[in-house]
Design a protein around this motif. Structure first.
Motif, mmCIF file in Angstrom:
data_model
loop_
_atom_site.group_PDB
_atom_site.id
_atom_site.type_symbol
_atom_site.label_atom_id
_atom_site.label_comp_id
_atom_site.label_asym_id
_atom_site.label_seq_id
_atom_site.Cartn_x
_atom_site.Cartn_y
_atom_site.Cartn_z
ATOM 1 N N ARG A 174 0.834 -1.220 0.000
ATOM 2 C CA ARG A 174 0.000 0.000 0.000
ATOM 3 C C ARG A 174 0.856 1.252 0.000
ATOM 4 N NH1 ARG A 174 -2.694 -2.787 4.288
ATOM 5 N NH2 ARG A 174 -4.273 -4.083 3.286
ATOM 6 N N PRO A 200 1.806 2.876 -9.832
ATOM 7 C CA PRO A 200 0.702 1.917 -9.970
ATOM 8 C C PRO A 200 1.102 0.443 -9.960
ATOM 9 C CG PRO A 200 1.188 2.952 -12.087
ATOM 10 C CD PRO A 200 2.051 3.638 -11.072
ATOM 11 N N GLU A 219 -12.824 -4.026 -1.281
ATOM 12 C CA GLU A 219 -12.842 -3.349 -2.586
ATOM 13 C C GLU A 219 -12.283 -1.936 -2.526
ATOM 14 O OE1 GLU A 219 -16.417 -3.618 -4.822
ATOM 15 O OE2 GLU A 219 -16.325 -5.811 -4.897
ATOM 16 N N ASN A 220 -12.236 -1.337 -1.339
ATOM 17 C CA ASN A 220 -11.678 0.022 -1.220
ATOM 18 C C ASN A 220 -10.187 0.016 -0.872
ATOM 19 O OD1 ASN A 220 -11.856 -0.856 1.346
ATOM 20 N ND2 ASN A 220 -13.150 0.808 2.109
ATOM 21 N N ASP A 221 -9.582 -1.159 -0.926
ATOM 22 C CA ASP A 221 -8.151 -1.278 -0.620
ATOM 23 C C ASP A 221 -7.350 -0.992 -1.903
ATOM 24 O OD1 ASP A 221 -5.525 -2.341 -0.073
ATOM 25 O OD2 ASP A 221 -6.409 -3.564 1.515
ATOM 26 N N PRO A 222 -6.306 -0.153 -1.817
ATOM 27 C CA PRO A 222 -5.482 0.088 -3.014
ATOM 28 C C PRO A 222 -4.883 -1.202 -3.589
ATOM 29 C CG PRO A 222 -4.692 1.408 -1.128
ATOM 30 C CD PRO A 222 -5.871 0.626 -0.647
ATOM 31 N N HIS A 278 -6.508 -3.978 -3.857
ATOM 32 C CA HIS A 278 -7.579 -4.460 -4.736
ATOM 33 C C HIS A 278 -7.471 -3.805 -6.118
ATOM 34 C CE1 HIS A 278 -11.697 -5.568 -5.993
ATOM 35 N NE2 HIS A 278 -11.784 -4.325 -6.421
ATOM 36 N N ASP A 279 -7.252 -2.497 -6.131
ATOM 37 C CA ASP A 279 -7.145 -1.788 -7.408
ATOM 38 C C ASP A 279 -5.941 -2.274 -8.216
ATOM 39 O OD1 ASP A 279 -9.326 -0.346 -6.552
ATOM 40 O OD2 ASP A 279 -8.146 1.362 -5.856
ATOM 41 N N TRP A 280 -4.829 -2.475 -7.504
ATOM 42 C CA TRP A 280 -3.636 -3.002 -8.184
ATOM 43 C C TRP A 280 -3.930 -4.376 -8.794
ATOM 44 C CZ3 TRP A 280 -1.450 -7.578 -6.421
ATOM 45 C CH2 TRP A 280 -0.302 -7.989 -7.114
ATOM 46 N N GLU A 329 -6.799 -5.594 -9.731
ATOM 47 C CA GLU A 329 -7.687 -5.415 -10.894
ATOM 48 C C GLU A 329 -6.888 -4.960 -12.116
ATOM 49 O OE1 GLU A 329 -11.117 -5.946 -11.268
ATOM 50 O OE2 GLU A 329 -10.867 -7.044 -9.385
ATOM 51 N N ARG A 330 -5.918 -4.051 -11.883
ATOM 52 C CA ARG A 330 -5.063 -3.623 -13.007
ATOM 53 C C ARG A 330 -4.308 -4.816 -13.595
ATOM 54 N NH1 ARG A 330 -4.372 0.946 -9.660
ATOM 55 N NH2 ARG A 330 -2.383 0.301 -8.763
ATOM 56 N N ASP A 340 -6.409 -6.947 -15.819
ATOM 57 C CA ASP A 340 -6.675 -6.328 -17.126
ATOM 58 C C ASP A 340 -5.527 -6.517 -18.124
ATOM 59 O OD1 ASP A 340 -9.133 -5.349 -16.330
ATOM 60 O OD2 ASP A 340 -8.342 -3.382 -15.724
#
Lengths: 230, 230
Positions: free
Chosen positions: A165, A172, A204-207, A209-211, A213-214, A217
């Motif tokens: 984090r 990113p 889902e609000n954890d950074p 999680h976003d990483w 998801e990236r 993709d």
């Protein structure tokens, strides 16, 4: 004919789950190399490629066989230097070993608890017997007793992600602006869980999680093609 | 006239202790750049270099001032590209951010406990008052109550070094065969303790101890010149 990747599955041949094999799937995709995925069970591994390795992933590239996801990444980097780099230099090659150490010693011990019964449950009877015997020898306890610790240990796991984090405040990916093999090391651990169980490692609000998801993709969404476990 | 490094000391001007300043000492030595060490107290920092930064290290290189140990390393790398590299490529630059995240979120919280009273005790009265007030605000408790947790938390700290031990099975430095800025990030944390207190973070038979000794030997033993606290 392209590279052959031998990777682990359970009774459903369409749901490869091994974290180490996912590292290699992502490495091959990152290099843009065509490859065929040969799916095998735990009990198939010892005989693969002339008893080449006790573990998967194993790749065959023409006459060359390579085992171990890190060794495979180094092989691909050195053999296909004109393709997108997996390490971006000597420093990246060295520090990926630190990321590997962190992933294996910090993330894997908890994730092993999370995926224990889900892995057991997707195997056929002979592989279940092998899995139970080998894992209970490692843990020194019944699988069910280990798996029961999942929820109690979740908070400590969440806290153990703080280094990632903190880094994500600067960039990113672990590789910087784009992903490198170091991202796939950690990605493999999260994908292992995603394929096997609906249990959520992070909110889902954890950074983190976003990483993740990236990463899902990347490369035409090759890792997202396998749906999350329901 | 060389680069000026502003670094933190207590009443003994000959015992700089800040982990972040040590990262910069090692970065400058790694680049083989001559530098002068200007030693300042906590209360001197706000006025330094025309109130340039609320924290040290700060360097002045001719007309250029740079604050923050990571920013300084990037500045040195870009300004002196023909000197030995601190990152060895883009990948190393990116992954050093992960090592920084690990050091700050895993090592520093415990080391802050270890060095709390030792730092307090080497300051003069006005700096002691500043230190106590600012730290008690962060911790929400008296310094002494935080420091009392040192021994009870030591086992967890020892365990948190597993990623580094695992990596040291593959290579002698985080930078690979030789040290890079990522080593100095972690080195700074250990040197902080070494300068301030005889308390031993790791046993002498720990591979992390051997790595730290290798770092102390670097660049003519510049970090070993300051004796361990007795």
């Amino acid at each position: 004919m392209g590279i052959i990747l031998h990777e682990l599955v359970g009774t459903d041949l369409n749901r490869p789950f091994s974290p180490h094999c996912w590292k290699t799937v992502m490495s091959l995709a990152h290099k843009g190399l065509p490859f065929n995925r040969n799916r095998v069970s735990f009990k198939d591994i010892p005989a693969l490629e002339g008893a080449f390795s006790p573990k998967v992933p194993v790749i065959r590239d023409g006459e060359t066989r390579v085992a171990d996801s890190f060794e495979i990444a180094l092989y691909l980097e050195d053999t296909y230097p004109d393709r997108p780099s997996l390490f971006k230099g000597e420093g990246g090659r060295a520090m990926a070993r630190f990321v590997e150490g962190w992933s294996q010693m910090t993330l894997h011990p908890y994730i092993n608890v999370v995926i224990l019964m889900p892995v057991h449950d997707i195997l056929d009877a002979p592989n279940q017997a092998y899995f139970r015997e080998s894992r209970e020898k490692i843990f020194g306890r019944p699988l069910e007793a280990v798996a029961a610790e999942r929820d109690a240990r979740h908070d400590a796991f969440t806290k153990s992600l703080e280094p990632l984090r903190k880094m994500l405040l600067s960039q990113p990916f672990i590789g910087g602006k784009g992903p490198l093999f170091s991202d796939y090391i950690v990605f493999g651990a999260f994908q292992w869980v995603r394929v096997l169980t609906p249990f959520k490692l992070v909110d889902e609000n954890d950074p983190v999680h976003d990483w993740f998801e990236r990463c899902l993709d990347l490369h035409g969404g090759i890792a997202r093609e396998i749906s999350a476990a329901a």
